[in-house]
Every structure is written in structure tokens, then in C-alpha cells.
Motif scaffolding. Structure first.
Motif, PDB file in Angstrom:
ATOM      1  N   PHE A   1     -11.858  -2.121  10.041  1.00  0.00           N
ATOM      2  CA  PHE A   1     -10.956  -1.325  10.884  1.00  0.00           C
ATOM      3  C   PHE A   1     -10.476   0.042  10.536  1.00  0.00           C
ATOM      4  O   PHE A   1     -10.779   0.254   9.284  1.00  0.00           O
ATOM      5  CB  PHE A   1      -9.516  -2.113  10.728  1.00  0.00           C
ATOM      6  N   PRO A   2     -10.325   0.950  11.350  1.00  0.00           N
ATOM      7  CA  PRO A   2     -10.120   2.354  10.982  1.00  0.00           C
ATOM      8  C   PRO A   2      -9.102   2.609  10.011  1.00  0.00           C
ATOM      9  O   PRO A   2      -9.096   3.766   9.348  1.00  0.00           O
ATOM     10  CB  PRO A   2      -9.937   3.130  12.414  1.00  0.00           C
ATOM     11  N   PHE A   3      -7.910   1.933   9.872  1.00  0.00           N
ATOM     12  CA  PHE A   3      -6.906   2.291   8.690  1.00  0.00           C
ATOM     13  C   PHE A   3      -6.547   0.738   8.386  1.00  0.00           C
ATOM     14  O   PHE A   3      -6.780  -0.466   9.036  1.00  0.00           O
ATOM     15  CB  PHE A   3      -5.881   2.997   9.549  1.00  0.00           C
ATOM     16  N   ASP A   4      -5.720   0.897   7.298  1.00  0.00           N
ATOM     17  CA  ASP A   4      -5.108  -0.348   6.849  1.00  0.00           C
ATOM     18  C   ASP A   4      -3.511  -0.504   7.872  1.00  0.00           C
ATOM     19  O   ASP A   4      -2.751   0.010   7.150  1.00  0.00           O
ATOM     20  CB  ASP A   4      -4.676  -0.211   5.407  1.00  0.00           C
ATOM     21  N   ALA A   5      -3.644  -1.246   8.682  1.00  0.00           N
ATOM     22  CA  ALA A   5      -2.472  -1.714   9.479  1.00  0.00           C
ATOM     23  C   ALA A   5      -1.297  -2.303   8.514  1.00  0.00           C
ATOM     24  O   ALA A   5       0.091  -2.053   8.936  1.00  0.00           O
ATOM     25  CB  ALA A   5      -2.576  -2.787  10.505  1.00  0.00           C
ATOM     26  N   SER A   6      -1.801  -3.067   7.515  1.00  0.00           N
ATOM     27  CA  SER A   6      -0.692  -3.193   6.563  1.00  0.00           C
ATOM     28  C   SER A   6       0.105  -2.362   5.942  1.00  0.00           C
ATOM     29  O   SER A   6       1.328  -2.340   5.478  1.00  0.00           O
ATOM     30  CB  SER A   6      -1.229  -4.299   5.310  1.00  0.00           C
ATOM     31  N   ALA A   7      -0.329  -0.918   5.875  1.00  0.00           N
ATOM     32  CA  ALA A   7       0.244   0.009   5.347  1.00  0.00           C
ATOM     33  C   ALA A   7       1.595   0.292   6.043  1.00  0.00           C
ATOM     34  O   ALA A   7       2.534   0.704   5.558  1.00  0.00           O
ATOM     35  CB  ALA A   7      -0.603   1.289   5.247  1.00  0.00           C
ATOM     36  N   MET A   8       1.473   0.207   7.341  1.00  0.00           N
ATOM     37  CA  MET A   8       2.702   0.246   8.386  1.00  0.00           C
ATOM     38  C   MET A   8       3.909  -0.823   8.020  1.00  0.00           C
ATOM     39  O   MET A   8       5.058  -0.584   8.152  1.00  0.00           O
ATOM     40  CB  MET A   8       2.424   0.231   9.884  1.00  0.00           C
ATOM     41  N   PHE A   9       3.466  -2.027   7.632  1.00  0.00           N
ATOM     42  CA  PHE A   9       4.507  -3.021   7.256  1.00  0.00           C
ATOM     43  C   PHE A   9       4.972  -2.600   5.858  1.00  0.00           C
ATOM     44  O   PHE A   9       6.232  -2.908   5.907  1.00  0.00           O
ATOM     45  CB  PHE A   9       3.870  -4.421   7.165  1.00  0.00           C
ATOM     46  N   ILE A  10       4.254  -2.278   4.963  1.00  0.00           N
ATOM     47  CA  ILE A  10       4.778  -1.806   3.546  1.00  0.00           C
ATOM     48  C   ILE A  10       5.655  -0.591   3.826  1.00  0.00           C
ATOM     49  O   ILE A  10       6.913  -0.701   3.238  1.00  0.00           O
ATOM     50  CB  ILE A  10       3.859  -1.528   2.747  1.00  0.00           C
ATOM     51  N   GLU A  11       5.361   0.232   4.806  1.00  0.00           N
ATOM     52  CA  GLU A  11       6.270   1.516   5.163  1.00  0.00           C
ATOM     53  C   GLU A  11       7.463   1.004   5.752  1.00  0.00           C
ATOM     54  O   GLU A  11       8.607   1.412   5.257  1.00  0.00           O
ATOM     55  CB  GLU A  11       5.351   2.405   6.042  1.00  0.00           C
ATOM     56  N   GLN A  12       7.631   0.084   6.589  1.00  0.00           N
ATOM     57  CA  GLN A  12       8.609  -0.511   7.100  1.00  0.00           C
ATOM     58  C   GLN A  12       9.746  -1.267   6.171  1.00  0.00           C
ATOM     59  O   GLN A  12      10.811  -0.785   6.150  1.00  0.00           O
ATOM     60  CB  GLN A  12       8.147  -1.659   8.194  1.00  0.00           C
TER      61      GLN A  12
END
Length: 421
Positions: free
Chosen positions: A38-49
Motif C-alpha cells: 500500500f502507498p502509505f501506512d494507514a495505521s499511522a492515522m489511527f496512532i495519530e488520532q
């Protein structure tokens, strides 16, 4: 001067926020990570949240006094069917379309659940919080043999996709159960049922003690009986209920046609039954929060005592502007992420009539919905296509007037005062 004679404004903060975390499954989906191409780690948005919430807790000098997660924390399941449903004679049938997206995988144990634990560890021990299980958080989710997919899909009848049924909560309990480090021996975690599949919390904010009850997906009668007993243990407290499946985007208490727990197994109550059997019959409940169905909706009904109950749907998992920003073309099954959007409910008791300021905020774009110039262009067509831009923005940025709150819950205010003195 004695504390009890000081003005209210000096005695306590009359504003506080409840952070509401809708379905995070697409952030934690293991296929939405760089390791899977995938182009980015979507999980980073969860951790950011979760970090945003941690940074803005009252214990950190901020305004967030409670956190409610609405379920579907992770995406995948680990079993074809849980043992209890096998024993009861349920059978799984192949589903050409849905099986490709909901096939059991060990990655839920290896990546999705550990990442969920990492995120909630950022707030653990710092704030009272609740997590309810959604359908995706179950051990299994299968197409039931009594409701198979039709040979040809009819977009006007979603049941032609087949009807899914979730079962088993061992995975959920291992991360969010009553005996985990998140909740065990926490004084604010006041009750649980079935190992934490359902749970209750008490917190104080704005001069009141509040009771929060978290209910599992399509809760059975035994869950509702437990919840009613919890309310009796805490008489007079303003009560908030969080559950996964409750409102659809039209504001109706109606299940998604392809994930209808009551239809497949009458042991489960559908949303209207939850209202009729439990919510409308317990006068302390003034607010219901839910996710599950992609979009947002608000409704208010008087309960059996003639008092208002506000009901809010918040679910942004279908949003995919971040995927488009990364150059992903939307072909076939759409890529869904969530774009960092969450709900912030700010209770304001400073005026004669208390209010809840409902705001929708993206921790990724770092902006409220009403302040983003492309908000309606990005999302309206897939969530509320028949609304004007202003109407759509208004679904995510509005105020609720709690006209009867002070009179209705005066006892809870006195309890909070007694707890300080």
C-alpha cells in the motif's frame, strides 16, 4: 471562604469534551500498510488520532474527560465460525464477492490487534474510556446458509449479496476484556458483562457524575437486562449509551441489510428493539452514540417518560481522500480509509441551557469539517447526495440544546458536589 459557598465557575470547569472514535477498521487493515504494498501506512492515522486524544486529555491539561470507541476497531477475523455457533447448527456458505474481503487471516493477531493495543495504550490509565465490539471485532463473520448470495447482484436489494453473521468475542476480550490491563481494578470501570463484551463506566465532568454503558453489536436480551440493572445501581446519573449498530444514514433505527444480527439469529435485538426494550424505558439515558453505517445522522425521540433522547451516528470509515491524495485510482471495490475524522462532543454548562457542541475533526488534515473548503466536495456525494453543501456540513457541525438537563439530573449534580467536599 468555604468551598461549598464559592461560585460555580470557581468550583469546577463547566466545559468538557467526550472524544468519539468511529470505526477504525480501515486504518488497521493489514492490507492498507506499506508492508503489503500500500502507498502509505494507514495505521499511522489511527496512532495519530489516539495521540491527539492523549495530548488533549484533562489529565494532560486539555479538555477531553471521556473517550468512547464505537466498535469495528480492526478489520479481519481469525475463524471461519466460532465454536458456539457450530454447536448451535449454523452453517457457512461460500460468497463469491464478500469472501474475498472477509476471509479469516492470522494477520488480525499478528498486526491488527497489536496495533489497536498500541493505540489505546496511549490513553490507558489517563482517562476513563469505553470500547464496544462491532461486527468486525468478532472472531468470525460468515455468510449464513439461510441467507446466501443470489446468483446475480441487484443493487436495489443488498440482501442479494447474502447476509453476514458475526460470532465469538475471544479476540475482543483479549484486548479489551474486563480483566485486561486497560480496565482491571480501574475505579471508573464499574461493571461488565460476558467478560467485557458489554461494560459500564462512571466519570465526573462539568459538575455532574455521568454513567456510560457500552453495548455489543445487536445486543441480546441478557445484555439489555444487565444494562438495566447497572442503571438501577446508579440512580439519577445522566447516562450515555454507546453501541455499534443503531442508526442508518437516514436517521432510522434500521440495520444494514447485509449484516442483520436479528434476521439471522433472533437471539439478537435489532436497533428498534434496543430502543423499545431498553433505551426508551430507562429515563436516565439522554444520549446514544453509534457507528457502523457509513456517514452521519441525528435524531431525537421522547422516551416513555416524555423526556428527550438524542441519538447520533458517526462513521467516517468510507472516506478515501487520503487514498486519492496518494494517487490510488478508485476502480472496482473502493478503497476506504477514514481520513482521520472523529467526533468531539463538547458539553457547555455555562449558560442557562446546557449545550453539546458537536464538531467533526480530522487529526490528519488538522481541521474541523466546517472550516475545510472542500469538505462537501470530497464526501457529500457518497454519504448524503441529496443534501445541499450547507446541509451536509451541518450534519457534522451543530449544537444540541439540553433544555431539560438541569432539572432532569439535579441529583447527579449534587452527587458530584458531594464527591468534592
Amino acid at each position: 471562604m468555604a468551598e461549598q459557598s464559592q461560585p460555580r465557575a470557581e468550583k469546577q470547569d463547566q466545559q468538557f469534551t467526550i472524544a468519539v472514535i468511529p470505526d477504525t477498521q480501515n486504518y488497521l487493515d493489514y492490507t492498507h500498510q506499506k508492508a503489503e504494498g500500500f502507498p502509505f501506512d494507514a495505521s499511522a492515522m489511527f496512532i495519530e488520532q489516539m495521540q491527539y486524544i492523549a495530548d488533549n486529555l484533562q489529565s494532560a491539561g486539555g479538555h477531553i474527560a471521556f473517550v468512547s470507541s464505537l466498535g469495528d476497531v480492526w478489520q479481519h477475523q481469525s475463524k471461519s465460525m466460532d465454536p458456539r455457533h457450530v454447536e448451535r447448527g449454523f452453517k457457512r456458505v461460500p460468497n463469491p464477492l464478500l469472501d474475498a474481503h472477509f476471509a479469516p487471516t492470522e494477520q488480525v493477531h499478528l498486526f491488527e490487534m497489536p496495533k489497536a493495543h498500541e493505540g489505546y495504550s496511549l490513553i490507558a490509565g489517563k482517562v476513563p474510556f469505553s470500547v464496544v465490539p462491532g461486527n468486525h471485532d468478532h472472531d468470525a463473520m460468515w455468510t449464513d446458509s439461510k441467507f446466501p448470495a443470489a446468483k446475480q447482484f441487484n443493487p436495489k436489494d443488498l440482501t442479494t449479496l447474502g447476509v453476514l453473521h458475526p460470532g465469538g468475542l475471544d479476540n475482543f476480550r483479549s484486548v479489551f476484556g474486563a480483566d485486561t490491563e486497560f480496565f482491571k481494578d480501574k475505579p471508573w470501570y464499574v461493571s461488565s458483562h460476558d467478560g467485557g463484551a458489554d461494560s459500564a463506566q462512571v466519570f465526573s465532568a462539568g459538575g455532574y457524575r455521568f454513567l456510560h454503558i457500552g453495548l455489543r453489536f445487536d445486543p441480546p436480551d441478557e445484555t439489555l437486562a444487565w444494562a438495566a440493572a447497572v442503571i438501577k445501581r446508579f440512580p439519577g446519573l445522566p447516562t450515555i449509551v454507546s453501541t455499534h449498530n443503531y442508526l442508518n444514514t437516514d436517521g432510522r433505527r434500521l440495520s444494514n441489510a447485509i449484516i442483520d444480527g436479528h434476521r439471522v439469529d433472533p437471539v439478537h435485538n435489532n436497533p428498534e428493539m434496543v430502543w423499545e426494550k431498553f433505551i426508551s424505558k430507562n429515563d436516565q439515558i439522554f444520549l446514544v452514540l453509534c457507528g457502523h453505517q457509513h456517514g452521519q445522522a441525528t435524531r431525537m425521540d421522547d422516551n416513555d417518560f416524555g423526556n428527550p433522547v438524542w441519538q447520533l451516528l458517526s462513521d467516517y470509515q468510507g472516506r478515501n481522500q487520503t487514498a486519492r491524495d496518494a494517487g490510488i485510482e478508485m476502480k472496482g471495490w473502493p478503497i476506504q480509509i477514514g481520513d482521520g475524522w472523529m467526533r468531539l462532543l463538547t458539553f457547555d454548562f455555562r449558560g442557562e441551557v446546557p449545550t453539546i457542541k458537536v464538531r467533526t475533526y480530522s487529526t490528519h488534515y488538522q481541521v474541523e469539517s466546517a472550516k475545510h473548503p472542500e469538505y462537501a466536495d470530497w464526501y457529500k456525494h457518497q454519504e448524503q447526495p441529496y443534501m445541499s453543501d450547507d446541509q451536509f456540513i451541518g450534519t457534522d457541525h451543530f449544537n444540541v440544546k439540553l433544555v431539560d438537563f438541569r432539572q432532569r439530573f439535579a441529583a447527579a449534580e449534587r452527587l458530584a458536589d458531594a464527591g468534592r467536599n
